[in-house]
Design a protein around this motif. Sequence first.
Motif, PDB file in Angstrom:
ATOM      1  N   VAL A 198       0.835  -1.197   0.000  1.00 21.76           N
ATOM      2  CA  VAL A 198       0.000   0.000   0.000  1.00 21.76           C
ATOM      3  C   VAL A 198       0.873   1.250   0.000  1.00 21.76           C
ATOM      4  CG1 VAL A 198      -1.593   1.371   1.412  1.00 21.76           C
ATOM      5  CG2 VAL A 198      -2.041  -1.058   1.023  1.00 21.76           C
TER       6      VAL A 198
ATOM      7  N   GLY B 160      -1.378   3.514  -2.190  1.00 22.59           N
ATOM      8  CA  GLY B 160      -2.733   3.006  -1.995  1.00 22.59           C
ATOM      9  C   GLY B 160      -3.345   3.439  -0.680  1.00 22.59           C
TER      10      GLY B 160
ATOM     11  N   THR C 277      -5.870   1.887   2.891  1.00 24.17           N
ATOM     12  CA  THR C 277      -6.379   0.725   3.622  1.00 24.17           C
ATOM     13  C   THR C 277      -7.861   0.911   3.926  1.00 24.17           C
ATOM     14  OG1 THR C 277      -5.674   1.683   5.738  1.00 24.17           O
ATOM     15  CG2 THR C 277      -4.165   0.137   4.660  1.00 24.17           C
TER      16      THR C 277
ATOM     17  N   GLY D 116      -5.863  -3.854   2.023  1.00 24.04           N
ATOM     18  CA  GLY D 116      -5.280  -2.732   1.313  1.00 24.04           C
ATOM     19  C   GLY D 116      -5.757  -2.666  -0.127  1.00 24.04           C
TER      20      GLY D 116
ATOM     21  N   LEU E  50      -4.375  -1.135  -3.614  1.00 22.04           N
ATOM     22  CA  LEU E  50      -3.159  -0.573  -4.190  1.00 22.04           C
ATOM     23  C   LEU E  50      -3.441   0.701  -4.984  1.00 22.04           C
ATOM     24  CD1 LEU E  50      -1.124  -3.700  -5.329  1.00 22.04           C
ATOM     25  CD2 LEU E  50      -1.330  -2.627  -3.071  1.00 22.04           C
TER      26      LEU E  50
END
Length: 382
Positions: free
Chosen positions: A53, A58, A60, A78, A80
């Motif tokens: 991530v 990215g 979460t 996560g 991405l």
Amino acid sequence: MKIVVAPDSFKGSITARDLCAAIRKGILAVRPDAQVVELPLADGGEGTMESLVYATGGVTQKVRVHDPLGRPITAAYGVLGDEKTVVIEMAQASGLPLLAWAERNPWRTTSFGTGELLLHALDAGYRRFIIGLGGSATNDGGAGMMQALGIRLYDQKGELLPAGASGGALEQLGSLDPSGLDARLQECSFIVASDVTNPLCGPSGASAVFGPQKGATPEMVVQLDRALMRYGDILFAVLGVDVRERPGSGAAGGMGAAWMAFLQAEFKPGIELVMEATGFAEHVRDADLVVTGEGRLDAQTLSGKAIAGVCALAQKHRVPTVALCGGMELTGAQMDQLGLTAAFPIVPKPCGIEEAMENAAQWATERTEQIMRLLSIRQAGR
């Protein structure tokens, strides 16, 4: 000067991301003009989601699921930076760190919560998945996860087994019905990050090798192995897929078997997958130095751990690699075999494990600064 900082975490002490920051601080203290690229790594186990991530920009997503003993908890998966790929780390919902020492009991624990994570991501519209298998508290062959995804399990009397099947529940297994499997799974692709080659059953299987660290007694190991063999027999009878002796099927308490039999997942070595996702090869191509690290450098480092993957790619591009570690047990010959230029324990004095863990960030910064000072001498002498 371009320096790629690509360590694994020091398990239980400092995350790979925090270690990157500590190393960066030490580099810039000596070379404020350096270009530092931070690529926190993981080998498919704990920390894989965070590393991917962070490296891809990215986010979460927090989710309410159930832990290995069926208690409600908040876990996360996560998404991405491509906004299409989800990383699910089994340890988030079904991991050993979620249990107190006295609660470790693979006869009772279930992977149901991992299935709940996957369901949430499906509901959110995601169809591309990376799965990290590591740090599991379970020995249920992924049966609990598959129940969450719609599989029905029946005991030997034909009665439905309750949701959240555990390793012990498989001893009662008589049959399974895959017809209720969530149809959206057929639209998905799954890549499983795992370096484990153990089969589901037998003396090198999930129960015998990994059961004791999850709390299994010698007697329980025998029972769990017998239960997984029954599970494997039924998978073969119903699905026509024999995972009982297949390499990797024993990963994460047999979770590997479920990904193989039900979901036809592709398996990749964890470090290769993480390095590919973070673009390590592109970053290292024009680097002057790579700084990596992990908690302990020993013989196991030679076989698929994060540093082995880092060294292999760095060596390909003739970039020197320096490692930081908590403990150093490699010989010079082993370092040459690995392609590691030099390695330095960060601990500056005799101390207890608690002190070492508490000071990992500070000591990593200090040790990195000394490495950079040494490199400055070399450059000044040119």
